[in-house]
Write an enzyme that holds these catalytic residues in place. Structure first.
Site, PDB file in Angstrom:
ATOM      1  CG  HIS A 196       1.667  -7.997 -11.220  1.00 36.51           C
ATOM      2  ND1 HIS A 196       1.059  -8.268 -10.003  1.00 36.51           N
ATOM      3  CD2 HIS A 196       2.779  -7.293 -10.927  1.00 36.51           C
ATOM      4  CE1 HIS A 196       1.783  -7.759  -9.033  1.00 36.51           C
ATOM      5  NE2 HIS A 196       2.840  -7.146  -9.571  1.00 36.51           N
ATOM      6  CB  SER A 197       0.118  -2.658 -12.564  1.00 39.24           C
ATOM      7  OG  SER A 197      -1.103  -2.672 -13.268  1.00 39.24           O
ATOM      8  CB  CYS A 230       4.460  -2.443  -7.738  1.00 42.00           C
ATOM      9  SG  CYS A 230       4.580  -1.513  -6.182  1.00 42.00           S
ATOM     10  CD  GLN A 276      -2.726  -7.976  -5.560  1.00 43.16           C
ATOM     11  OE1 GLN A 276      -2.325  -7.071  -6.290  1.00 43.16           O
ATOM     12  NE2 GLN A 276      -3.995  -8.110  -5.252  1.00 43.16           N
ATOM     13  N   GLY A 299       2.350   2.921 -10.704  1.00 37.89           N
ATOM     14  CA  GLY A 299       1.523   3.915 -10.020  1.00 37.89           C
ATOM     15  C   GLY A 299       0.164   4.108 -10.662  1.00 37.89           C
ATOM     16  CB  THR A 305      -4.040   5.433  -3.402  1.00 35.60           C
ATOM     17  OG1 THR A 305      -3.605   4.691  -2.276  1.00 35.60           O
ATOM     18  CG2 THR A 305      -3.195   5.076  -4.610  1.00 35.60           C
ATOM     19  CG  ASP A 340      -6.605   2.411 -12.784  1.00 33.22           C
ATOM     20  OD1 ASP A 340      -5.695   2.435 -13.629  1.00 33.22           O
ATOM     21  OD2 ASP A 340      -6.991   1.370 -12.221  1.00 33.22           O
ATOM     22  NE  ARG A 380      -4.001   0.114 -13.054  1.00 27.92           N
ATOM     23  CZ  ARG A 380      -4.220  -0.683 -12.012  1.00 27.92           C
ATOM     24  NH1 ARG A 380      -3.337  -1.631 -11.708  1.00 27.92           N
ATOM     25  NH2 ARG A 380      -5.304  -0.538 -11.278  1.00 27.92           N
TER      26      ARG A 380
END
Length: 249
Positions: free
Chosen positions: A97-98, A100, A116, A140, A161, A173, A175
């Site tokens: 889980h990123s 937020c 989520q 983000g 986005t 993205d 990440r």
């Protein structure tokens, strides 16, 4: 500077305030509308974010141009919540889980992250064992909170986005799951099922050699505030739709 870049600067500079001191500056971005769920009702707050910087300038394009090279998202630490006998149980659910800040903390409905996060924890507990990795350097999609605030300003002016991130000098993205997977492997050697709609997370686990036994989809909490965001996840970022369709179908 291209016409497109000039447009981005013209939008953002209206939302940035320089707060000077003797030795540095604070750059305040906002206000940004943030629809937040409180006791079952939607209340719209105004959100601001600030950045401390040694450079003092009213030429905000200089600050914006540097955002993608400063690595703001790397200035945080990650953690993991483990439930049950994670090391030994034959089946375990995991969630990468990123963080937020707006969704997880404030309950923003601009995205589905808070939903989520809570739902993943419920699923892990109901399953009996699992782990939720909370990836603090992923704000983000890896651009950092201040940059995300800039992206929100662009989204309020018609950008989706992906377009917002790209026009700030980032990739869609940014990440990376390498460190989290290393921690996962130190905690468990048996197969895991990943709670995700994102094929990049699946690919990251597979390419690392981790034994992946399956995927559990997680769509929900669709509202007028995040419908475009969710559609963009599928149409532009390649997320896997529920039952092969859009999440609100």
């Amino acid at each position: 500077m291209s016409v497109l870049q000039e447009k981005v600067i013209s939008i953002l500079e209206k939302k940035i305030k320089l707060i000077k001191s003797d030795k540095d500056a604070l750059y305040l971005v906002g206000p940004i509308q943030l629809p937040v769920s409180l006791d079952g009702e939607t209340v719209t707050f105004q959100w601001y974010c600030w950045l401390q910087c040694e450079e003092v300038t009213n030429h905000f394009e200089r600050i914006i141009e540097k955002l993608s090279s400063v690595n703001l998202a790397e200035m945080q630490q990650s953690s993991v919540l483990v439930y049950g006998d994670f090391a030994s149980n034959e089946e375990a659910l995991i969630r990468m889980h990123s963080i937020c800040h707006t969704g997880d903390i404030f309950g923003s409905q601009r995205c589905d992250c808070g939903f989520q996060l809570e739902q993943s924890l419920k699923m892990i507990v109901e399953h009996g064992t699992g782990a939720l990795f909370y990836l603090a350097n992923h704000e983000g999609r890896g651009i950092g909170l201040f940059s995300k605030a800039m992206a929100y300003v662009l989204q309020e002016n018609g950008y989706d986005t992906v377009e917002a991130n790209l026009n700030l000098g980032f990739v869609d993205d940014a990440r990376n799951y390498g460190d989290a997977i290393r921690i996962l492997k130190s905690l468990r050697s048996k197969p895991v099922m990943l709670i995700t709609n994102n094929p990049k997370k699946l690919d990251a686990l597979r390419s690392s050699g981790m034994d992946l036994s399956g995927r559990v989809p997680l769509w929900g909490n669709v509202s007028e505030f995040n419908e475009k965001y969710l559609q963009t996840k599928i149409n532009r970022s390649g997320h896997l739709a529920a039952s092969g369709s859009c999440p609100n179908d």
